[in-house]
Enzyme design. Structure first.
Site, short mmCIF file in Angstrom:
data_model
loop_
_atom_site.label_atom_id
_atom_site.label_comp_id
_atom_site.label_asym_id
_atom_site.label_seq_id
_atom_site.Cartn_x
_atom_site.Cartn_y
_atom_site.Cartn_z
N HIS A 1 0.94 -1.37 -0.03
CA HIS A 1 0.04 -0.09 0.16
C HIS A 1 0.99 1.26 -0.19
CE1 HIS A 1 -3.64 2.46 1.11
NE2 HIS A 1 -2.89 2.98 1.67
N GLU A 2 1.73 1.33 0.79
CA GLU A 2 2.80 2.51 1.05
C GLU A 2 3.45 2.41 -0.11
OE1 GLU A 2 1.37 4.40 3.36
OE2 GLU A 2 0.37 2.96 4.38
N HIS B 1 1.67 4.03 -3.30
CA HIS B 1 1.29 5.64 -3.01
C HIS B 1 2.39 6.27 -3.72
CE1 HIS B 1 -2.11 6.22 -0.63
NE2 HIS B 1 -1.79 5.74 0.56
N1 PHE Z 1 -1.88 7.96 4.36
C1 PHE Z 1 -1.61 6.89 5.27
C2 PHE Z 1 -1.95 5.57 4.55
O1 PHE Z 1 -3.20 5.07 4.13
C3 PHE Z 1 -2.46 6.74 6.34
C4 PHE Z 1 -2.19 7.84 7.50
C5 PHE Z 1 -2.83 8.91 7.51
C6 PHE Z 1 -1.14 7.70 8.21
C7 PHE Z 1 -2.79 9.90 8.61
C8 PHE Z 1 -0.78 8.58 9.24
C9 PHE Z 1 -1.55 9.64 9.50
O2 PHE Z 1 -1.21 4.87 3.98
ZN ZN Z 2 -2.90 4.91 1.84
#
Ligand code: PHE
Ligand code: ZN
Length: 870
Positions: free
Chosen positions: A298-299, A302
């Site tokens: 997932h990360e 992104h």
């Molecule tokens: N953006 C992160 C994710 O979904 C989630 C997240 C949001 C982490 C806010 C920390 C603070 O992968």
């Molecule tokens: Zn995310």
């Protein structure tokens, strides 16, 4: 943190930024109580106007401001903003701030915990570091220099590439980082500490070598291999499936123990909750291994969907999260069993997202109004958001979807865009009209598709009628018909899927519902077919069709879609459970018998399709069952579910024992075959205990003694929850002795205690909270005790004297001043009072009102509590 009356921001109020920032230079002098941050930004006025420069800032001390190198003092400053009046249209602004990282328990901004510095900036945490245009549509290049004591903090990390380092005479050292990509402030990250480092590398499809670095707690190196291997799989998968390649020369992942969420996709420097990184056979379960691969994926995904193309404003959060969850789901499905993955995705929707829709927090995947953005990292934005992307994938087909994504990147790489921009790209790339489909972004709630049918024996005409409607939600009264890709098939009595090329929907096995009502007719049938509906859960909706239990059994055996076979099994169990819950004194023996016949047939699948068998042999959760009724009768529903499980356990005890004995595995390996075997083994064990099998105790003890892995050890403890309390307590005691040094394992132990069904649960919870390893400062501990109790201890939390609700409310009030974000998350079960009986509704609302009375309530809680009390 105290906010008198917070105001909601509206999606419709979006305005482009008054100023843009092209470059940021940051210098950090790290100190546990007094960190200094010097931020120099290159700023330009955006368009012709004379409005002041208004920067966001929160809980930080402003030391100085200089404009084009001249110190200025005529700015205005309040708790949330720094305003600077200037006539310049291009200028350099230098802001110096001071922070106390060790006092920061919110884990947002810069914080110091467990001996390391760490940042978390999404969504609006950068403003706790410096005064800035802290919004995702302001994209800049960053240079970051970090100064800190070398011995204590040998690793100084930030985004991008390391471009310099040096040593000072006083024991400090410094490192300078440069991120060549434009990014919004929420993707900024800094980490400083003493870690063990695992390295590897990945050659991209175009032949570039990427250095992979995984930073973990000292001594935990052996637990990092699975995460690194997962990362390499994710990188290869994104190249293969989406043609997307990584864009920097280094990719860093840091695992920390104190983290509010799962993980964070900061550019080139992901920060992870250690729970989603660290694993070895002894301490991690198969589910942990699975989740690590999914979250690492997932990360990583992104980097394109979120970082290269980001969100214009936070209302667009689903642009990156819905799409990235969809991508990680596809990745997981490709790495293991597609049907098993699909079932997992759907369970989240049915247990949690449907519940959110039915509560005061109902919102569309693209919210209209937000008080605290942290409250909108929800199952709706994430998981329903992923379902909306999946529906486009269904409508466009694999190739069409890929074309759409390609066009999306071609158009928007390097920009901050909206959900509409995404849908438009999908439409333009394929010429498939998605105008009506867009309603999924603005309409909240769970649609219901009611299906009825008629069959005329004489003519062989079969007519199916589909009617859709969405009940009003707390946020939105008026609903419209949606564009729903509804997959289905018709099974004949032999279980064959009927085809008829004069009925295109039947040939496509899909009808696109766009109006309130649709009808299709098939002619020339010799008998009434069985419709198998919403194959693969093709849309996030509820389906209502008056199945006979014979029809459900037929689908279980014959549907061409494995997901639907499982789904029919769940409907059959649900039917038994609800029937028993409403008439406990007159059980429908015929229904139960046919359910037992169906269940005994499922055992035959165990060899050929063990993942499906295990899922089919599991009855729906209390949370899923709750979403199938208008009013939840807590005790009746709970005990009915329990009785049906007991019935399955006792009536088929020999089969369970045989199934248990057949699951033979060698030394622990995380591979699909062994995972399936362990799943079936532990499921069988649990049924053997529930059925009070004479062998149960012996098996529990033997497995507990011989297990070489956490899945089997935990399987024993979970099964033992259904057995005698003394035995459970004894096993738990041994487990604690062995694992008290390992916080991630101890979380599992805390959770098992907290969701145990026992009459003295409320007396035991305080003991857990006073355990020497428990701390309100650590979100993982809070979630494992309070979260498990409130979300999953049905009888304890919903105790009719209100003690469970009061217990949770007491701790929410404590947590409010420590970590508002986590407090607002675990209040969720209290905000879902709408479906309970009047007495419980009153008790739940009473606790919400008590919380609302707190004079220093955080914005996070104010938003959820006021919505719930309306
Ligand atoms: N953006 C992160 C994710 O979904 C989630 C997240 C949001 C982490 C806010 C920390 C603070 O992968
Ligand atoms: Zn995310």
């Amino acid at each position: 943190m105290t906010v008198s009356s917070p105001v909601a921001k509206k999606r419709s109020d979006y305005q482009t930024p008054d100023f843009l920032i092209s470059h940021v230079d940051m210098v950090f002098h790290l100190d546990v109580v007094k960190t200094r941050v010097i931020t120099t930004s290159q700023i330009t006025r955006n368009g012709q106007h004379d409005r002041p420069l208004v920067l966001d800032g929160e809980s930080i001390k402003l030391v100085s401001v200089a404009l084009n190198e001249d110190a200025i003092h005529d700015y205005s400053l309040n708790d949330e903003q720094l305003s600077i009046q200037t006539t310049e249209s291009t200028f350099t602004l230098c802001v110096e701030t001071e922070i106390n990282p060790s006092e920061n328990k919110t884990l947002e901004g810069l914080y110091f915990s467990a001996g390391a510095y760490c940042t978390q900036c999404e969504a609006e945490g950068f403003r706790k570091i410096t005064y800035f245009l802290d919004r995702p549509d302001v994209l800049a290049k960053y240079d970051v220099t970090i100064f800190a004591d070398k011995e204590r903090y040998p690793h100084l990390l930030s985004n991008g590439n390391q471009i310099g380092k040096g040593q000072l005479d006083d024991g400090r050292h410094w490192v300078k980082w440069q991120d060549p990509f434009n990014k919004p402030s929420y993707l900024f990250a800094l980490v400083a500490g003493d870690f063990d480092l695992l390295t590897d590398n990945f050659i991209t499809q175009s032949g570039r070598n990427v250095l992979l670095e995984l930073y973990v707690d000292k001594g935990a190196l052996d637990k990092g291999h699975h995460a690194i291997a997962s990362l390499k799989k994710a990188m290869a998968w994104d190249e293969e499936v989406f043609g997307l390649e990584y864009d920097l020369d280094i990719y860093m992942v840091v695992a920390v123990d104190f983290f509010n969420m799962g993980a964070m996709e900061n550019k080139g420097l992901n920060v992870f909750n250690s729970k989603f990184v660290l694993a070895d056979a002894q301490s991690a379960t198969d589910d942990d291994f699975f989740n690590i691969e999914a979250v690492i994926g997932h990360e990583y995904f992104h980097n394109w969907t979120g970082n290269r193309v980001t969100c214009r404003d936070w209302f667009q959060l689903s642009l990156k999260e819905g799409l990235t969850v969809f991508r990680d789901q596809q990745f997981s499905a490709d790495m293991s069993s597609p049907v098993f993955n699909r079932i997992k995705n759907v369970q989240i929707i049915r247990e949690h997202q449907f519940a959110e829709d039915a509560s005061a927090m109902a919102h569309p995947i693209r919210p209209e109004e937000v008080i605290e953005m942290n409250n909108f990292y929800t199952v709706t934005v994430y998981d329903k958001g992923a379902e909306v992307i999946r529906m486009m994938h269904t409508l466009l087909g694999v190739d069409g979807f890929r074309k759409g994504v390609d066009l999306y990147f071609e158009r928007f790489d390097g920009q901050a865009v909206t959900c509409d921009d995404f849908v438009q790209a999908m439409q333009d790339a394929t010429d498939i009209d998605l105008t009506h489909f867009r309603l999924w972004y603005s309409q909240s709630g769970t649609p219901k598709v009611t299906v009825t049918d008629t069959f005329e024996q004489s003519s062989g005409r079969y007519t199916l009628t589909f009617t859709q409607s969405t009940p009003p939600t707390a946020d939105q009264a008026q609903k419209h018909a949606l564009h729903i890709p509804f997959k289905f098939e018709l099974l004949d009595q032999q279980g064959m899927s009927i085809s008829d090329d004069s009925v295109p929907e039947l040939e496509a096995k899909m009808i696109e519902l766009t109006q309130a009502k649709h009808e299709i007719t098939v002619s020339g049938l010799s008998e009434k077919p069985t419709p198998s509906l919403l194959l693969n859960f093709s849309a996030p909706v509820k389906v209502d069709y008056p199945y006979s239990h014979q029809q459900l059994s037929h689908i279980i055996l014959h549907s061409s879609d494995e997901f639907s076979r499982w789904d029919a099994s769940q409907s059959l169990y649900s039917r038994c459970i609800h029937s028993l819950a409403t008439a406990p004194d007159s059980p429908d023996e015929e229904l139960f018998d046919s359910m037992l016949v169906a269940v005994s047939g499922m055992f035959e699948l165990a060899d050929s399709n063990p993942a499906l068998a295990a899922a089919m042999l599991s009855v729906p959760s209390f949370e899923t069952l709750s979403q199938q009724v208008d009013e939840i009768q807590v005790e009746a529903l709970y005990h009915a579910q329990r009785s049906i499980r007991n019935l399955i356990a006792t009536s088929l005890s020999e089969k369970w024992l045989a199934l248990y004995n057949k699951q033979i595995t060698g030394p622990y390996q995380y591979d699909a075959d062994d995972v399936d075997k362990r799943r079936l083994r532990n499921l069988s064990l649990s049924y053997l205990v529930q059925g009070d099998s004479p062998q149960a105790s012996e098996l529990l003890l033997a497995q507990f003694a011989s297990a070489d892995n956490m899945t089997d050890s935990l399987g024993v403890l979970k099964a033992a929850q259904y057995g005698p309390v003394d035995q459970f307590d004894h096993l738990m005691f041994q487990f604690e002795e062995r694992w008290r040094h390992d916080p991630l394992v101890l979380d599992k132990w805390f959770a098992l205690h907290a969701n145990m069904e026992r009459s003295d649960i409320l007396a035991r919870l305080p003991l857990l909270l006073s355990h020497e390893k428990f701390s309100l400062d650590n979100p993982n501990r809070v979630r494992s005790v309070l979260g498990s109790f409130a979300f999953y201890n049905v009888l304890g939390f919903h105790a009719i004297d209100g003690s469970g609700y009061q217990f949770l409310a007491d701790y929410i009030l404590k947590l409010n001043s420590v970590n508002p974000q986590v407090a607002a998350r675990i209040i969720t079960p209290l905000t879902q009072w709408q479906k309970f009986d009047p007495k419980r509704q009153e008790l739940m609302r009473y606790q919400l009102a008590r919380i609302a009375d707190c004079k220093t309530l955080s914005k996070d809680l104010i938003e959820k509590v006021t919505k719930s009390l309306n």
